[in-house]
Design a protein around this motif. Structure first.
Motif, PDB file in Angstrom:
ATOM      1  N   GLN A 178      21.828 -50.579  21.345  1.00 15.04           N
ATOM      2  CA  GLN A 178      21.218 -49.381  20.757  1.00 15.04           C
ATOM      3  C   GLN A 178      21.602 -49.234  19.290  1.00 15.04           C
ATOM      4  OE1 GLN A 178      21.053 -45.878  23.245  1.00 15.04           O
ATOM      5  NE2 GLN A 178      21.513 -47.142  25.026  1.00 15.04           N
ATOM      6  N   VAL A 179      22.834 -49.585  18.967  1.00 24.08           N
ATOM      7  CA  VAL A 179      23.261 -49.586  17.563  1.00 24.08           C
ATOM      8  C   VAL A 179      22.466 -50.648  16.798  1.00 24.08           C
ATOM      9  CG1 VAL A 179      25.199 -50.057  16.003  1.00 24.08           C
ATOM     10  CG2 VAL A 179      25.569 -48.702  18.080  1.00 24.08           C
ATOM     11  N   MET A 180      22.319 -51.824  17.411  1.00 23.70           N
ATOM     12  CA  MET A 180      21.568 -52.901  16.762  1.00 23.70           C
ATOM     13  C   MET A 180      20.114 -52.491  16.529  1.00 23.70           C
ATOM     14  SD  MET A 180      23.681 -55.337  16.057  1.00 23.70           S
ATOM     15  CE  MET A 180      22.548 -56.641  15.588  1.00 23.70           C
ATOM     16  N   GLU A 181      19.498 -51.801  17.485  1.00 22.83           N
ATOM     17  CA  GLU A 181      18.105 -51.363  17.325  1.00 22.83           C
ATOM     18  C   GLU A 181      17.954 -50.483  16.076  1.00 22.83           C
ATOM     19  OE1 GLU A 181      15.381 -52.341  18.724  1.00 22.83           O
ATOM     20  OE2 GLU A 181      16.054 -53.274  20.576  1.00 22.83           O
ATOM     21  N   VAL A 182      18.936 -49.621  15.848  1.00 24.83           N
ATOM     22  CA  VAL A 182      18.899 -48.767  14.649  1.00 24.83           C
ATOM     23  C   VAL A 182      18.924 -49.643  13.395  1.00 24.83           C
ATOM     24  CG1 VAL A 182      20.212 -47.083  13.282  1.00 24.83           C
ATOM     25  CG2 VAL A 182      19.911 -46.741  15.744  1.00 24.83           C
ATOM     26  N   LEU A 183      19.792 -50.640  13.394  1.00 25.22           N
ATOM     27  CA  LEU A 183      19.925 -51.495  12.210  1.00 25.22           C
ATOM     28  C   LEU A 183      18.751 -52.463  12.077  1.00 25.22           C
ATOM     29  CD1 LEU A 183      23.745 -51.983  12.461  1.00 25.22           C
ATOM     30  CD2 LEU A 183      22.521 -50.770  10.659  1.00 25.22           C
ATOM     31  N   ALA A 213      23.620 -40.590  12.585  1.00 22.52           N
ATOM     32  CA  ALA A 213      22.500 -39.640  12.545  1.00 22.52           C
ATOM     33  C   ALA A 213      21.321 -40.147  13.371  1.00 22.52           C
ATOM     34  CB  ALA A 213      22.070 -39.399  11.100  1.00 22.52           C
ATOM     35  N   ALA A 214      21.002 -41.425  13.250  1.00 21.56           N
ATOM     36  CA  ALA A 214      19.868 -41.984  13.996  1.00 21.56           C
ATOM     37  C   ALA A 214      20.133 -41.963  15.495  1.00 21.56           C
ATOM     38  CB  ALA A 214      19.592 -43.407  13.520  1.00 21.56           C
ATOM     39  N   LEU A 215      21.349 -42.281  15.901  1.00 19.11           N
ATOM     40  CA  LEU A 215      21.664 -42.321  17.327  1.00 19.11           C
ATOM     41  C   LEU A 215      21.855 -40.936  17.931  1.00 19.11           C
ATOM     42  CD1 LEU A 215      23.985 -45.431  17.552  1.00 19.11           C
ATOM     43  CD2 LEU A 215      21.732 -45.140  18.598  1.00 19.11           C
ATOM     44  N   SER A 216      22.232 -39.962  17.120  1.00 24.41           N
ATOM     45  CA  SER A 216      22.448 -38.614  17.655  1.00 24.41           C
ATOM     46  C   SER A 216      21.150 -38.011  18.178  1.00 24.41           C
ATOM     47  CB  SER A 216      23.080 -37.706  16.608  1.00 24.41           C
ATOM     48  OG  SER A 216      22.161 -37.436  15.568  1.00 24.41           O
ATOM     49  N   GLU A 217      20.022 -38.538  17.707  1.00 22.10           N
ATOM     50  CA  GLU A 217      18.724 -38.059  18.190  1.00 22.10           C
ATOM     51  C   GLU A 217      18.451 -38.532  19.615  1.00 22.10           C
ATOM     52  OE1 GLU A 217      15.913 -39.537  15.353  1.00 22.10           O
ATOM     53  OE2 GLU A 217      16.840 -38.427  13.703  1.00 22.10           O
ATOM     54  N   ARG A 218      19.039 -39.674  20.024  1.00 23.22           N
ATOM     55  CA  ARG A 218      18.750 -40.219  21.357  1.00 23.22           C
ATOM     56  C   ARG A 218      19.947 -40.315  22.279  1.00 23.22           C
ATOM     57  NH1 ARG A 218      17.384 -46.365  19.308  1.00 23.22           N
ATOM     58  NH2 ARG A 218      17.054 -45.732  17.193  1.00 23.22           N
ATOM     59  N   GLN A 219      21.164 -40.220  21.746  1.00 21.10           N
ATOM     60  CA  GLN A 219      22.364 -40.361  22.563  1.00 21.10           C
ATOM     61  C   GLN A 219      23.307 -39.191  22.315  1.00 21.10           C
ATOM     62  OE1 GLN A 219      22.994 -42.579  24.880  1.00 21.10           O
ATOM     63  NE2 GLN A 219      21.160 -43.748  24.463  1.00 21.10           N
ATOM     64  N   ASP A 220      24.088 -38.882  23.314  1.00 23.67           N
ATOM     65  CA  ASP A 220      25.094 -37.830  23.180  1.00 23.67           C
ATOM     66  C   ASP A 220      26.454 -38.494  22.968  1.00 23.67           C
ATOM     67  OD1 ASP A 220      26.187 -35.298  23.114  1.00 23.67           O
ATOM     68  OD2 ASP A 220      26.484 -35.217  25.275  1.00 23.67           O
ATOM     69  N   TRP A 221      26.527 -39.306  21.907  1.00 28.08           N
ATOM     70  CA  TRP A 221      27.754 -40.036  21.598  1.00 28.08           C
ATOM     71  C   TRP A 221      28.469 -39.373  20.430  1.00 28.08           C
ATOM     72  CZ3 TRP A 221      25.229 -45.547  21.339  1.00 28.08           C
ATOM     73  CH2 TRP A 221      24.984 -45.987  22.642  1.00 28.08           C
ATOM     74  N   GLN A 222      29.795 -39.435  20.477  1.00 25.46           N
ATOM     75  CA  GLN A 222      30.600 -38.942  19.365  1.00 25.46           C
ATOM     76  C   GLN A 222      30.565 -39.960  18.229  1.00 25.46           C
ATOM     77  OE1 GLN A 222      32.129 -35.893  19.398  1.00 25.46           O
ATOM     78  NE2 GLN A 222      31.056 -35.645  21.347  1.00 25.46           N
TER      79      GLN A 222
END
Length: 125
Positions: free
Chosen positions: A12-17, A30-39
């Motif tokens: 999922q991190v790679m998809e953002v990049l 910021a990009a992942l906070s829209e789809r994941q509830d990760w710290q």
């Protein structure tokens, strides 16, 4: 080149990049906070794991780092799909397609695309 193992979370991190880079850690958060509830710390840990694996590179930009993929999405998909076909279908594609057909996972559009692809492959042979 040996495949780089990427976990589901790391992918999922790679998809953002892959969708656009270079990016700062804050951009990825910021990009992942829209789809994941990760710290934020979780995402930074994933970035560091990917750096250690050689899937990413980080370039210093002032006081921050810019992250870019080294591993291409195409190479990752090829390794993952090959592994799946090997593990589940003995390395053969036909049983994979048959499986999807038998379980209603192929739409009329998918079947049309497969027929076109087979024709193209036959014409190239």
């Amino acid at each position: 080149m040996k495949p780089i193992p990427i976990s589901e979370a790391e992918s999922q991190v790679m998809e953002v990049l892959w969708s656009g880079s270079p990016r700062t850690a804050e951009d990825v958060v910021a990009a992942l906070s829209e789809r994941q509830d990760w710290q934020e710390a979780t995402i930074k840990t994933l970035l560091n794991r990917l750096l250690k694996k050689g899937a990413l590179r980080a370039t210093k930009d002032g006081r921050r780092f810019l992250y870019s993929p080294v591993l291409t999405r195409e190479r990752w998909v090829a390794a993952e799909s090959g592994s799946l076909v090997d593990r589940l279908f003995g390395g053969r594609i036909a049983p994979l397609v048959a499986h999807f057909g038998q379980h209603g996972k192929l739409s009329a559009s998918d079947i049309k695309d497969l027929k076109r692809l087979i024709k193209e492959l036959e014409d190239d042979a």
